[in-house]
Scaffold this motif. Structure first.
Motif, PDB file in Angstrom:
ATOM      1  N   LEU A   1       0.630  -0.968   0.013  1.00 53.55           N
ATOM      2  CA  LEU A   1      -0.465  -0.079  -0.503  1.00 53.55           C
ATOM      3  C   LEU A   1       0.920   0.914   0.149  1.00 53.55           C
ATOM      4  O   LEU A   1       0.528   2.145  -0.894  1.00 53.55           O
ATOM      5  N   PHE A   2       1.936   0.899   0.765  1.00 59.23           N
ATOM      6  CA  PHE A   2       2.760   2.058   0.550  1.00 59.23           C
ATOM      7  C   PHE A   2       3.363   2.452  -1.045  1.00 59.23           C
ATOM      8  O   PHE A   2       3.544   3.954  -1.722  1.00 59.23           O
ATOM      9  N   MET A   3       4.061   1.618  -1.523  1.00 57.88           N
ATOM     10  CA  MET A   3       4.297   1.300  -3.285  1.00 57.88           C
ATOM     11  C   MET A   3       3.240   1.861  -3.735  1.00 57.88           C
ATOM     12  O   MET A   3       3.590   3.150  -4.329  1.00 57.88           O
ATOM     13  N   PHE A   4       1.967   2.107  -3.103  1.00 53.61           N
ATOM     14  CA  PHE A   4       0.675   2.753  -4.356  1.00 53.61           C
ATOM     15  C   PHE A   4       0.594   3.566  -3.813  1.00 53.61           C
ATOM     16  O   PHE A   4       0.254   3.896  -4.768  1.00 53.61           O
ATOM     17  N   LYS A   5       0.795   3.518  -2.770  1.00 48.82           N
ATOM     18  CA  LYS A   5      -0.165   5.286  -2.479  1.00 48.82           C
ATOM     19  C   LYS A   5       1.091   6.333  -3.097  1.00 48.82           C
ATOM     20  O   LYS A   5       1.431   6.877  -3.233  1.00 48.82           O
ATOM     21  N   ARG A   6       2.536   5.880  -3.141  1.00 48.85           N
ATOM     22  CA  ARG A   6       3.479   6.351  -3.235  1.00 48.85           C
ATOM     23  C   ARG A   6       3.960   7.316  -4.978  1.00 48.85           C
ATOM     24  O   ARG A   6       3.523   7.673  -5.380  1.00 48.85           O
ATOM     25  N   TYR A   7       3.216   6.575  -5.276  1.00 53.71           N
ATOM     26  CA  TYR A   7       2.603   6.000  -7.087  1.00 53.71           C
ATOM     27  C   TYR A   7       1.313   6.285  -7.299  1.00 53.71           C
ATOM     28  O   TYR A   7       1.253   7.416  -8.603  1.00 53.71           O
ATOM     29  N   ALA A   8       0.331   6.434  -6.853  1.00 53.65           N
ATOM     30  CA  ALA A   8      -0.784   7.043  -7.099  1.00 53.65           C
ATOM     31  C   ALA A   8      -1.129   8.121  -7.230  1.00 53.65           C
ATOM     32  O   ALA A   8      -1.392   8.786  -7.658  1.00 53.65           O
TER      33      ALA A   8
ATOM     34  N   TYR B   1       2.496  11.693  -2.447  1.00 54.20           N
ATOM     35  CA  TYR B   1       2.618  11.747  -1.620  1.00 54.20           C
ATOM     36  C   TYR B   1       4.738  12.182  -1.323  1.00 54.20           C
ATOM     37  O   TYR B   1       5.103  11.405  -1.803  1.00 54.20           O
ATOM     38  N   PRO B   2       4.488  12.919  -0.952  1.00 53.23           N
ATOM     39  CA  PRO B   2       5.686  12.936  -0.781  1.00 53.23           C
ATOM     40  C   PRO B   2       7.031  12.666   0.261  1.00 53.23           C
ATOM     41  O   PRO B   2       5.741  11.530   1.260  1.00 53.23           O
ATOM     42  N   TYR B   3       8.473  12.384   0.113  1.00 53.02           N
ATOM     43  CA  TYR B   3       8.617  11.809   0.879  1.00 53.02           C
ATOM     44  C   TYR B   3       8.699  11.899   2.041  1.00 53.02           C
ATOM     45  O   TYR B   3       9.456  11.440   2.901  1.00 53.02           O
ATOM     46  N   THR B   4       8.882  13.314   2.732  1.00 52.79           N
ATOM     47  CA  THR B   4       9.167  13.510   4.475  1.00 52.79           C
ATOM     48  C   THR B   4       7.917  13.231   4.674  1.00 52.79           C
ATOM     49  O   THR B   4       7.617  13.748   6.010  1.00 52.79           O
ATOM     50  N   ILE B   5       7.032  12.700   3.772  1.00 51.76           N
ATOM     51  CA  ILE B   5       5.361  12.403   4.864  1.00 51.76           C
ATOM     52  C   ILE B   5       5.975  10.951   5.253  1.00 51.76           C
ATOM     53  O   ILE B   5       5.252  10.165   6.295  1.00 51.76           O
ATOM     54  N   ILE B   6       6.191   9.995   3.532  1.00 50.33           N
ATOM     55  CA  ILE B   6       5.853   9.296   3.216  1.00 50.33           C
ATOM     56  C   ILE B   6       7.129   8.290   4.524  1.00 50.33           C
ATOM     57  O   ILE B   6       6.681   6.776   5.042  1.00 50.33           O
TER      58      ILE B   6
END
Length: 147
Positions: free
Chosen positions: A45-52, A55-60
């Protein structure tokens, strides 16, 4: 013969009933399996949310760190609960209870508070909360039955 029967009866009376809970061990076993499934889904889900989503790196990155800390705490809590149950130590079960409350907060974070919450986050975290609550209930019951 009579003396042997008296001795057998005395030994039976001196041995205490076990206070550990088989149901608690069953829930621990189920939760260990579920924990691996949950974390694989969470990573996906993290990978999906990052690309969909945006979702900035400062939050993920902090959310992934929270997930890793929650995983470590959950593994530690499950181990403590199992050891406390098998050895019938109330203090160990009490520490596992405290960590269980922290784990529930972690599950709630992934259910409601993180930046993007999907339906899968909600469902999988709810299952985790239910399993943790059942383990807490059974560990409290075991803790109060330990003599």
């Amino acid at each position: 013969m009579k003396e042997q029967e008296k001795l057998d009866e005395k030994v039976k009376n001196d041995i205490p009933e076990p206070s550990s809970s088989i149901a608690l061990e069953l829930f621990i076993f189920i939760h260990k399996i579920y924990l691996y499934i949950y974390n694989i889904v969470l990573l996906g889900l993290f990978m999906f949310k990052r690309y969909a989503f945006d979702y900035p790196y400062t939050i993920i990155i902090p959310e992934v760190i929270i997930g890793i800390v929650a995983l470590i705490l959950n593994i530690f809590r499950l181990r403590l609960t199992s050891v406390g149950n098998k050895t019938e130590r109330a203090l160990i079960l009490f520490f596992a209870f405290i960590i269980g409350i922290i784990n529930i907060v972690g599950y709630i974070y992934f259910m409601w508070i993180q930046r993007y919450v999907t339906y899968f986050d909600l469902v999988f975290s709810t299952i985790g909360v239910v399993l943790t609550l059942l383990e807490i209930i059974f560990s409290l019951w075991t803790m109060f039955n330990i003599k």
